[in-house]
Design a protein around this motif. Sequence first.
Motif, PDB file in Angstrom:
ATOM      1  N   UNK A  24     -11.670  -0.466 -13.225  1.00 55.15           N
ATOM      2  CA  UNK A  24     -11.192  -0.663 -11.907  1.00 55.15           C
ATOM      3  C   UNK A  24      -9.760  -0.471 -11.520  1.00 55.15           C
ATOM      4  N   UNK A  25      -9.334   0.323 -10.805  1.00 54.92           N
ATOM      5  CA  UNK A  25      -7.857   0.164 -10.404  1.00 54.92           C
ATOM      6  C   UNK A  25      -8.073  -0.152  -8.884  1.00 54.92           C
ATOM      7  N   UNK A  26      -7.509  -1.407  -8.480  1.00 60.27           N
ATOM      8  CA  UNK A  26      -7.466  -1.976  -7.354  1.00 60.27           C
ATOM      9  C   UNK A  26      -6.093  -1.592  -6.788  1.00 60.27           C
ATOM     10  N   UNK A  27      -6.354  -0.831  -5.591  1.00 60.76           N
ATOM     11  CA  UNK A  27      -5.411  -0.683  -4.642  1.00 60.76           C
ATOM     12  C   UNK A  27      -5.072  -1.576  -3.641  1.00 60.76           C
ATOM     13  N   UNK A  28      -3.995  -2.334  -3.364  1.00 61.16           N
ATOM     14  CA  UNK A  28      -3.774  -3.207  -2.138  1.00 61.16           C
ATOM     15  C   UNK A  28      -2.525  -2.626  -1.643  1.00 61.16           C
ATOM     16  N   UNK A  29      -2.968  -2.178  -0.273  1.00 53.71           N
ATOM     17  CA  UNK A  29      -1.728  -1.455   0.460  1.00 53.71           C
ATOM     18  C   UNK A  29      -1.525  -2.141   1.639  1.00 53.71           C
ATOM     19  N   UNK A  30      -0.477  -1.700   2.433  1.00 59.67           N
ATOM     20  CA  UNK A  30       0.259  -2.294   3.635  1.00 59.67           C
ATOM     21  C   UNK A  30       0.675  -3.792   3.145  1.00 59.67           C
ATOM     22  N   UNK A  31       1.247  -3.850   2.144  1.00 60.28           N
ATOM     23  CA  UNK A  31       2.031  -5.155   1.499  1.00 60.28           C
ATOM     24  C   UNK A  31       3.494  -4.717   1.317  1.00 60.28           C
ATOM     25  N   UNK A  32       4.018  -3.586   1.796  1.00 60.11           N
ATOM     26  CA  UNK A  32       5.452  -3.369   1.565  1.00 60.11           C
ATOM     27  C   UNK A  32       6.326  -4.186   2.584  1.00 60.11           C
ATOM     28  N   UNK A  33       7.608  -3.634   2.526  1.00 59.61           N
ATOM     29  CA  UNK A  33       8.842  -4.264   3.407  1.00 59.61           C
ATOM     30  C   UNK A  33       8.380  -4.077   4.860  1.00 59.61           C
ATOM     31  N   UNK A  34       8.064  -3.061   5.181  1.00 58.64           N
ATOM     32  CA  UNK A  34       7.728  -2.567   6.413  1.00 58.64           C
ATOM     33  C   UNK A  34       6.785  -3.219   7.312  1.00 58.64           C
ATOM     34  N   UNK A  35       5.476  -3.401   6.370  1.00 57.94           N
ATOM     35  CA  UNK A  35       4.325  -3.751   6.802  1.00 57.94           C
ATOM     36  C   UNK A  35       4.208  -5.611   6.886  1.00 57.94           C
ATOM     37  N   UNK A  36       4.624  -5.953   5.989  1.00 58.40           N
ATOM     38  CA  UNK A  36       4.572  -7.487   6.130  1.00 58.40           C
ATOM     39  C   UNK A  36       5.471  -8.292   5.471  1.00 58.40           C
ATOM     40  N   UNK A  37       6.330  -7.628   5.114  1.00 59.72           N
ATOM     41  CA  UNK A  37       7.932  -8.370   4.449  1.00 59.72           C
ATOM     42  C   UNK A  37       7.539  -8.492   2.917  1.00 59.72           C
ATOM     43  N   UNK A  38       6.719  -7.611   2.462  1.00 58.39           N
ATOM     44  CA  UNK A  38       6.472  -7.548   1.011  1.00 58.39           C
ATOM     45  C   UNK A  38       6.310  -8.837   0.358  1.00 58.39           C
ATOM     46  N   UNK A  39       5.034  -9.596   0.564  1.00 58.48           N
ATOM     47  CA  UNK A  39       4.756 -10.796  -0.106  1.00 58.48           C
ATOM     48  C   UNK A  39       4.288 -10.531  -1.542  1.00 58.48           C
ATOM     49  N   UNK A  40       4.438 -11.573  -2.336  1.00 61.85           N
ATOM     50  CA  UNK A  40       4.079 -11.776  -3.788  1.00 61.85           C
ATOM     51  C   UNK A  40       2.453 -11.540  -3.763  1.00 61.85           C
ATOM     52  N   UNK A  41       1.715 -11.149  -4.605  1.00 55.94           N
ATOM     53  CA  UNK A  41       0.337 -11.225  -4.623  1.00 55.94           C
ATOM     54  C   UNK A  41      -0.291 -11.901  -5.951  1.00 55.94           C
ATOM     55  N   UNK A  42       0.474 -12.814  -6.196  1.00 58.63           N
ATOM     56  CA  UNK A  42       0.221 -13.549  -7.625  1.00 58.63           C
ATOM     57  C   UNK A  42      -1.380 -14.283  -7.518  1.00 58.63           C
ATOM     58  N   UNK A  43      -1.633 -14.396  -6.393  1.00 64.66           N
ATOM     59  CA  UNK A  43      -3.069 -15.199  -6.068  1.00 64.66           C
ATOM     60  C   UNK A  43      -4.219 -14.310  -6.562  1.00 64.66           C
ATOM     61  N   UNK A  44      -3.831 -12.708  -6.799  1.00 60.36           N
ATOM     62  CA  UNK A  44      -4.792 -11.829  -7.496  1.00 60.36           C
ATOM     63  C   UNK A  44      -4.858 -12.127  -9.069  1.00 60.36           C
ATOM     64  N   UNK A  45      -3.856 -12.828  -9.539  1.00 67.38           N
ATOM     65  CA  UNK A  45      -3.861 -12.726 -11.046  1.00 67.38           C
ATOM     66  C   UNK A  45      -4.939 -13.243 -11.818  1.00 67.38           C
TER      67      UNK A  45
END
Length: 612
Positions: A469-490
């Motif tokens: 699997x390649x998980x694509x998590x989009x709409x997480x960039x600076x303009x979308x929502x401030x570019x949060x960290x996604x460490x919850x997925x680790x």
Amino acid sequence: MHPRVSEVTERVRERSRGSRQAYLQQMREAGEQPRGRRGLSCGNMAHGMAACSAADKDRLRMIDEVNVGIVTAYNDMLSAHQPYERFPGLLRDALRAFGATGQVAGGVPAMCDGVTQGEPGMELSLHSRDVIAMGTAVALSHNMFDAALCLGVCDKIVPGLLMGALRFGHLPVVFVPAGPMPSGLPNSEKAAVRQRFAEGKATREELLDAESQSYHAPGTCTFYGTANTNQMLLEAMGLQLPGSSFVNPDTSLRDALTVYAAEQSARLARRREGRLASIVDERAIVNALVMLLATGGSTNLTLHLVAIAQCAGIIIDWDDMASLSEVVPTLARIYPNGKADINQFQAAGGTAWLFRHLLDAQLLHADVDTILGRGLDHYTREPSLDEKGRVAWRDGPIQSLDDSILREPAAPFSVDGGLRLVQGSLGRGVIKTSAVSPEHWRVEAACRVFDDQNAFVEAFKAGELERDLIAVLRFQGPAANGMPELHKLTPYLGVLQDRGFRVALVTDGRMSGASGKVPAVIHLYPEAARGGPLAYLKDGDLLKLDAKNGSLILADASVLNGREPAQPSQPIKRGMGRELFGFMRNALSVAEQGASSFTQSLAEADDVDTAR
């Protein structure tokens, strides 16, 4: 110098010639104004010292005496910053004993990314860096000060403090660390409990117990994330006392270092030396990049160093980082790149050992200005206490005391710095390979597309991700929502990889500074919210990631023909104060430009100054 380091430095210097000239001119003009409070009216002065003691007022009336502004990020919810509670008093007393004065010029916010991971507040995290920069500017704008002391450690706080302080580069500025907490539950054991919890094999009580044993005392978290990377890089830039980064809080040596930092700020101000603008030049920025690579530091600095450099009129990009990464060997293994924590790193030789060997390998610029004067060789020494309880520096160790943690350039952990530029039909991003085993660097798999990290977690729990699997998590960039960290997925990605699946993450967002064993292409741009390629992907599209060669492509680009871009499922972010930051989301530059609110305004200011 190593020819590649010289080449990159010269490339940065040429690229930045106009903006750097404009910045230095602005700092010269500021330095030509009456220093500190000397240009203030009597009314201004009276306001500025109204709450001071009689003795401090007498000193402040003596215009030739030094007054130091303290900018603090203290709060007692953030473990790394809790020790700062008593620093203002300690610093003021030290300055008084030195014949100077000190005032807390202002406080800046300091949020804990560990508390906000996976929560709505994380969407304010990157914004907080720029808020801190503005808060620092507000604090120092009172023009009461001859020098500044910046109190900050963690993720966005140090970059924000430095960005703001650089606009007052005519002053000496010294950064004052608080140190890491003592070692607790080993980070690798904590991570194992997290994975067991993700699989439903550990209870919430067991998880909380493990987390509490790991994060258990005042001080910085002991893994090598963004906070400790910040500290390492401050020393590499010559802005923090040598060897001061990783001395534990509330110890005699920590207090002595804090006193010395106060004295040094006043000493520099009296001598009219050590201006921040002179210290942070192209060579200092390259030194910071080299240290980032040699230690396998946080990927967040691929954003922050760009934004910091901009505030000094210096333009760097990911090509510079990738070029250096090819020749800078990995000399340190600190969790998540190894098993050791930051205290064990310090015991094995620490920063003094690293500086010695990187200088010997000609990978660092040696002839630079620092807060201790000319020459980075100051940083090959480590602090200790003399018989009077004051700081005394001694030569650091020549040999590594543990070659599972520190290795010489002739026999490194890796011949490169473990950071790669990734580009292809899906855009440009970065990947950190220093914690990823080489057998996981190449992943070719159908993607699963998510617009929200909670949707990924639900799919995992439903057993929908049990495959390559390649998980694509989009709409997480600076303009979308401030570019949060996604460490919850680790932990979830780690479980899938441990089950034998070939997995990777691709996102226009960020991972934590502690991102580890699963390959993750992050900071990808153009981001989905601005019509980037990620917005056109659908479940099942075949993606090919080759971290070794730095490529990420859609196997068959023709599948996008006729597709309309997806729209974010939550176009308006409300709650937890997020609605207050809409103007910043609209202003943020792309990731390779630092995801900064200031990129455009700084460029416009440089254009005006150059025109003059």
